[in-house]
Scaffold this motif. Sequence first.
Motif, PDB file in Angstrom:
ATOM      1  N   ARG A   1      -5.468   5.796  -1.278  1.00  0.00           N
ATOM      2  CA  ARG A   1      -6.576   4.831  -1.295  1.00  0.00           C
ATOM      3  C   ARG A   1      -6.937   4.366   0.112  1.00  0.00           C
ATOM      4  N   LEU A   2      -5.964   4.278   0.980  1.00  0.00           N
ATOM      5  CA  LEU A   2      -6.248   3.873   2.353  1.00  0.00           C
ATOM      6  C   LEU A   2      -7.126   4.893   3.061  1.00  0.00           C
ATOM      7  N   ASP A   3      -7.063   6.136   2.654  1.00  0.00           N
ATOM      8  CA  ASP A   3      -7.906   7.154   3.290  1.00  0.00           C
ATOM      9  C   ASP A   3      -9.363   7.024   2.871  1.00  0.00           C
ATOM     10  N   ALA A   4      -9.634   6.187   1.876  1.00  0.00           N
ATOM     11  CA  ALA A   4     -11.018   5.912   1.467  1.00  0.00           C
ATOM     12  C   ALA A   4     -11.610   4.745   2.249  1.00  0.00           C
ATOM     13  N   LEU A   5     -10.792   4.093   3.081  1.00  0.00           N
ATOM     14  CA  LEU A   5     -11.234   2.924   3.840  1.00  0.00           C
ATOM     15  C   LEU A   5     -11.265   3.249   5.327  1.00  0.00           C
ATOM     16  N   GLY A   6     -11.912   2.410   6.120  1.00  0.00           N
ATOM     17  CA  GLY A   6     -11.973   2.625   7.554  1.00  0.00           C
ATOM     18  C   GLY A   6     -12.980   3.690   7.944  1.00  0.00           C
ATOM     19  N   ALA A   7     -12.888   4.165   9.169  1.00  0.00           N
ATOM     20  CA  ALA A   7     -13.881   5.092   9.718  1.00  0.00           C
ATOM     21  C   ALA A   7     -13.872   6.432   8.996  1.00  0.00           C
TER      22      ALA A   7
END
Length: 217
Positions: free
Chosen positions: A127-133
């Motif tokens: 899920r963290l890979d769906a956030l940020g740049a």
Amino acid sequence: MHDLSHWQAFCLTLVQQQQGDDGAHDLNHLGRVWRTARQLLQHHPEARPLVVMVACHLHDLVNLPKNHADRAQASRLAAALARERLAAAGFDPTLLDAVVHAIEAHSFSANIAPRTLEAMIVQDADRLDALGAVGLARLFYTAGRMNSALAAPDDVLGTARALDDRAYALDHIAVKLAQLPDSMQTEAGRALGRQRLAWLYQFREQFVAEWDDSATR
């Protein structure tokens, strides 16, 4: 055999055999998820790294488009295929169920609650890979594949309409991504998720200003 490097090489070979053309769920995505999972593992030394590593690399072994009718079943299909291939390769049978569960539970659309620490870490890392740049780049890449518009032409933030992230890419930040930090299973995941979401909000503010300056007045 519990050698991480051996099983990582096995997983990468397996993924390459199954890989499609989805640039948002490619080998780079798997590598980023594993890298983030290693960060989370530093906060949880009691977790089993081999389970986490294998699940990170095989969680998209079966990857269906977001608008596919069977999308919610993709993680179960990936888990079943991973079980079959790992068992045939001699993977430790005492760890196999944990890997399978972590793969099944990673998916947002499957709505399977993670029951183990390893599954929690894999779910958070994905899920963290769906956030940020990088998450933002994946958002617009996926929206392009689905023929979505960038944003609603006359109501970019959806103040007077229902949000629809199938029609408008920018809506996906409010519809889904904004919910992810509080859904994280680990405290480290929640903290990192909030940082990345704050960056997405900054981007959205700039996007709105460039899209239609009347929206900021």
